[in-house]
Design an enzyme around this catalytic site. Structure first.
Site, PDB file in Angstrom:
ATOM      1  CB  CYS A  47      -0.825  -0.154   0.861  1.00  0.00           C
ATOM      2  SG  CYS A  47      -2.260   1.177   1.315  1.00  0.00           S
ATOM      3  CB  CYS A  51      -1.786   4.026   8.419  1.00  0.00           C
ATOM      4  SG  CYS A  51      -2.216   4.279   6.555  1.00  0.00           S
ATOM      5  CB  CYS A  54      -1.011   0.012   7.926  1.00  0.00           C
ATOM      6  SG  CYS A  54      -1.774  -1.522   7.324  1.00  0.00           S
ATOM      7  CB  CYS A  91     -15.642  -7.435   6.511  1.00  0.00           C
ATOM      8  SG  CYS A  91     -14.505  -5.915   5.776  1.00  0.00           S
ATOM      9  CB  CYS A 124     -18.776  -5.357   4.791  1.00  0.00           C
ATOM     10  SG  CYS A 124     -17.584  -4.369   5.924  1.00  0.00           S
ATOM     11  CB  CYS A 184     -18.303  -0.022   9.128  1.00  0.00           C
ATOM     12  SG  CYS A 184     -17.536  -1.236  10.371  1.00  0.00           S
ATOM     13  NE  ARG A 256     -17.597  -6.247  13.297  1.00  0.00           N
ATOM     14  CZ  ARG A 256     -18.704  -5.221  12.546  1.00  0.00           C
ATOM     15  NH1 ARG A 256     -17.946  -4.225  12.026  1.00  0.00           N
ATOM     16  NH2 ARG A 256     -19.705  -5.265  12.493  1.00  0.00           N
TER      17      ARG A 256
HETATM   18  N1  SAM Z   1      -6.963   0.451   3.080  1.00  0.00           N
HETATM   19  C1  SAM Z   1      -7.931   0.260   3.985  1.00  0.00           C
HETATM   20  C2  SAM Z   1      -8.298   1.661   5.398  1.00  0.00           C
HETATM   21  O1  SAM Z   1      -7.366   2.027   5.476  1.00  0.00           O
HETATM   22  O2  SAM Z   1      -9.421   1.763   5.130  1.00  0.00           O
HETATM   23  C3  SAM Z   1      -9.257  -1.094   4.274  1.00  0.00           C
HETATM   24  C4  SAM Z   1      -8.065  -1.766   5.779  1.00  0.00           C
HETATM   25  S1  SAM Z   1      -7.080  -0.689   6.704  1.00  0.00           S
HETATM   26  C5  SAM Z   1      -6.302  -2.242   7.170  1.00  0.00           C
HETATM   27  C6  SAM Z   1      -8.654  -0.823   7.610  1.00  0.00           C
HETATM   28  C7  SAM Z   1      -8.129  -0.519   9.480  1.00  0.00           C
HETATM   29  O3  SAM Z   1      -7.684  -1.762   9.940  1.00  0.00           O
HETATM   30  C8  SAM Z   1      -7.567   0.347  10.489  1.00  0.00           C
HETATM   31  O4  SAM Z   1      -8.158   1.081   9.018  1.00  0.00           O
HETATM   32  C9  SAM Z   1      -7.497   0.053  11.463  1.00  0.00           C
HETATM   33  O5  SAM Z   1      -8.265   0.291  12.301  1.00  0.00           O
HETATM   34  C10 SAM Z   1      -7.069  -0.985  12.144  1.00  0.00           C
HETATM   35  N2  SAM Z   1      -5.775  -1.730  12.252  1.00  0.00           N
HETATM   36  C11 SAM Z   1      -4.864  -2.358  10.506  1.00  0.00           C
HETATM   37  N3  SAM Z   1      -3.644  -2.255  11.639  1.00  0.00           N
HETATM   38  C12 SAM Z   1      -4.037  -1.834  12.257  1.00  0.00           C
HETATM   39  C13 SAM Z   1      -3.423  -3.206  13.660  1.00  0.00           C
HETATM   40  N4  SAM Z   1      -1.513  -3.662  13.784  1.00  0.00           N
HETATM   41  N5  SAM Z   1      -3.795  -2.963  14.667  1.00  0.00           N
HETATM   42  C14 SAM Z   1      -4.873  -2.510  15.345  1.00  0.00           C
HETATM   43  N6  SAM Z   1      -5.713  -2.810  13.901  1.00  0.00           N
HETATM   44  C15 SAM Z   1      -5.380  -2.368  12.886  1.00  0.00           C
HETATM   45  C1  DTB Z   2     -11.332  -3.181  11.537  1.00  0.00           C
HETATM   46  O1  DTB Z   2     -12.231  -2.265  12.050  1.00  0.00           O
HETATM   47  N1  DTB Z   2     -10.406  -4.337  11.465  1.00  0.00           N
HETATM   48  C2  DTB Z   2      -9.966  -4.586  10.656  1.00  0.00           C
HETATM   49  C3  DTB Z   2     -11.246  -4.515   9.499  1.00  0.00           C
HETATM   50  N2  DTB Z   2     -12.182  -3.294  10.697  1.00  0.00           N
HETATM   51  C4  DTB Z   2     -11.125  -3.748   7.771  1.00  0.00           C
HETATM   52  C5  DTB Z   2      -9.134  -5.668  10.608  1.00  0.00           C
HETATM   53  C6  DTB Z   2      -7.837  -5.228  10.891  1.00  0.00           C
HETATM   54  C7  DTB Z   2      -6.800  -5.560  10.911  1.00  0.00           C
HETATM   55  C8  DTB Z   2      -5.596  -5.955  12.167  1.00  0.00           C
HETATM   56  C9  DTB Z   2      -4.065  -6.136  11.470  1.00  0.00           C
HETATM   57  C10 DTB Z   2      -4.477  -7.373  10.335  1.00  0.00           C
HETATM   58  O2  DTB Z   2      -4.734  -8.423  10.069  1.00  0.00           O
HETATM   59  O3  DTB Z   2      -3.016  -6.249   9.399  1.00  0.00           O
HETATM   60 FE1  SF4 Z   3      -2.787   1.213   3.454  1.00  0.00          FE
HETATM   61 FE2  SF4 Z   3      -3.000   0.049   5.847  1.00  0.00          FE
HETATM   62 FE3  SF4 Z   3      -3.687   2.389   5.443  1.00  0.00          FE
HETATM   63 FE4  SF4 Z   3      -5.769   1.022   5.161  1.00  0.00          FE
HETATM   64  S1  SF4 Z   3      -4.233   1.324   7.274  1.00  0.00           S
HETATM   65  S2  SF4 Z   3      -5.121   2.854   3.905  1.00  0.00           S
HETATM   66  S3  SF4 Z   3      -4.252  -0.723   3.844  1.00  0.00           S
HETATM   67  S4  SF4 Z   3      -1.068   1.580   4.629  1.00  0.00           S
END
Ligand code: SAM
Ligand code: DTB
Ligand code: SF4
Length: 337
Positions: A47, A51, A54, A91, A124, A184, A256
């Site tokens: 990506c 963030c 992530c 989702c 979703c 959501c 959730r």
């Molecule tokens: N790229 C899209 C976005 O940014 O909306 C969708 C995927 S993103 C991984 C969805 C959500 O997962 C993020 O907004 C964050 O709240 C959660 N998330 C991602 N990595 C995480 C982590 N290491 N621990 C907890 N929550 C995480």
């Molecule tokens: C949300 O708030 N949590 C989910 C879903 N929406 C997409 C994702 C959690 C991701 C946790 C870290 C991972 O699996 O990489």
């Molecule tokens: Fe990309 Fe992860 Fe940020 Fe979603 S949360 S925009 S997948 S870097």
């Protein structure tokens, strides 16, 4: 609900807060049900965004194998398995900054959504930024809810992400609302924020009109290679308090209990359900990170006398509330002009 009230609630003696949250919960959710939602990463890693939490950001060396968009038949196999295991919401997440109409990959996503929506689960997606037209097309293809988190307060957001802004997130949420999908939207605890940042995040969510249909509360799962790899675990009572305040501030939303359950004991999870959480991600994997085994969750729900919620295929996006401003999203409509 105003910040001062959220602050007052949060700082009540724990059992007083729990009592109030429980009353609100029982008035709106008397069925002792928990919604089971299965996640699938349909496009993993690589990506462009930064963030800080992530594992899927291309900016950090997290050891993740980058994968292309999953073929439709494979997604369908996973979706059928999720339905068979009792999930009522599916989702699909993609590690993109966003999607653009007319591109091959967006057309492929639309086809995936059309097919998955034939299986009887709520559908979703979480694909990053959406414009108004992309949101309309997703809705027409069968998406019931769109996940797009604000993650933290407006003030703390630039410490977490610099490649897009809080207003970018709000603009997408407005486009989702305008297209008639359920929103959501929630956040993550453990990003180095203060309690005040967490409550400001809830204030923003409670100001949405229409309100979010679901509010994921994630606890940071520190990912090796990310700037937040060294962050410590969120305190369980801080998590419970935030869930309780979310339940009171957003009585009709599904709250959730999201990422981070592998670090929670059964007792801690029970307390989160008592405080108002009524949905979980179900299945051994989140997007890239582990989640409790399915049979552990089934056992836990059985022990607590909670039952999995039936699917609601006719899920309607929450209606706009008359006499309430469009909230923070009204401001982003102005800044768009
Ligand atoms: N790229 C899209 C976005 O940014 O909306 C969708 C995927 S993103 C991984 C969805 C959500 O997962 C993020 O907004 C964050 O709240 C959660 N998330 C991602 N990595 C995480 C982590 N290491 N621990 C907890 N929550 C995480
Ligand atoms: C949300 O708030 N949590 C989910 C879903 N929406 C997409 C994702 C959690 C991701 C946790 C870290 C991972 O699996 O990489
Ligand atoms: Fe990309 Fe992860 Fe940020 Fe979603 S949360 S925009 S997948 S870097």
């Amino acid at each position: 609900m105003l910040y001062a009230e959220l602050h007052r609630l949060y700082h009540l003696p724990l059992f007083d807060l729990l009592k109030q949250a429980r009353e609100v919960h029982e008035a709106h959710w008397p069925e002792n049900e928990v919604q089971l939602c299965t996640l699938l990463s349909i496009k993993t890693g690589g990506c462009s965004e930064d963030c800080g939490y992530c594992a899927q950001s291309a900016r950090y060396d997290t050891g993740l194998t980058v994968e292309r968009l999953m073929p439709c038949h494979e997604v369908m196999d996973r979706a059928r398995a999720a339905a068979a295991s009792g999930s009522t919401r599916f989702c699909m997440g993609a590690a993109w900054r966003g999607v653009r109409g007319g591109t091959d990959r967006f057309e492929q996503v639309l086809e995936i959504v059309r097919q998955v929506s034939s299986l009887g689960m709520e559908v979703c997606t979480t694909l990053g930024e959406l414009g108004p037209e992309e949101a309309r097309q997703l809705k027409a293809a069968g998406v019931t809810a769109y996940n797009h988190n604000i993650d933290t307060s407006r003030e703390h957001y630039p410490n977490v992400v610099t490649s897009h802004t809080y207003d970018d997130r709000l603009r997408t949420i407005k486009n989702v609302q305008d297209a008639g999908m359920s929103v959501c939207c929630g956040g993550i605890l453990g990003l180095g924020e203060t309690i005040e940042d967490r409550l400001k995040m809830l204030e923003v969510l409670a100001g949405f009109n229409p309100p979010p249909e679901s509010v994921p509360i994630n606890s940071l799962m520190p990912m090796p290679g990310t700037p937040m790899a060294g962050h410590s675990q969120v305190d369980v009572f801080d998590l419970v308090r935030l869930i309780a305040v979310a339940r009171i501030a957003l009585p009709r939303a599904k709250v959730r209990l999201s990422a981070g359950r592998t670090a929670l004991s059964r007792e801690a999870q029970a307390l989160c359900f008592f405080a108002g959480a009524n949905s979980i991600f179900y299945g051994d994997k989140l997007l890239t990170a582990p989640n409790p085994e399915k049979n552990e969750d089934v056992q836990l729900l059985r022990t607590l006398g909670l039952t999995p919620q039936e699917p609601n295929r006719d899920l309607m996006a929450p209606a706009t509330e008359a006499g309430k401003p469009r909230g923070p999203l009204a401001a982003c409509a102005v800044s768009e002009a």
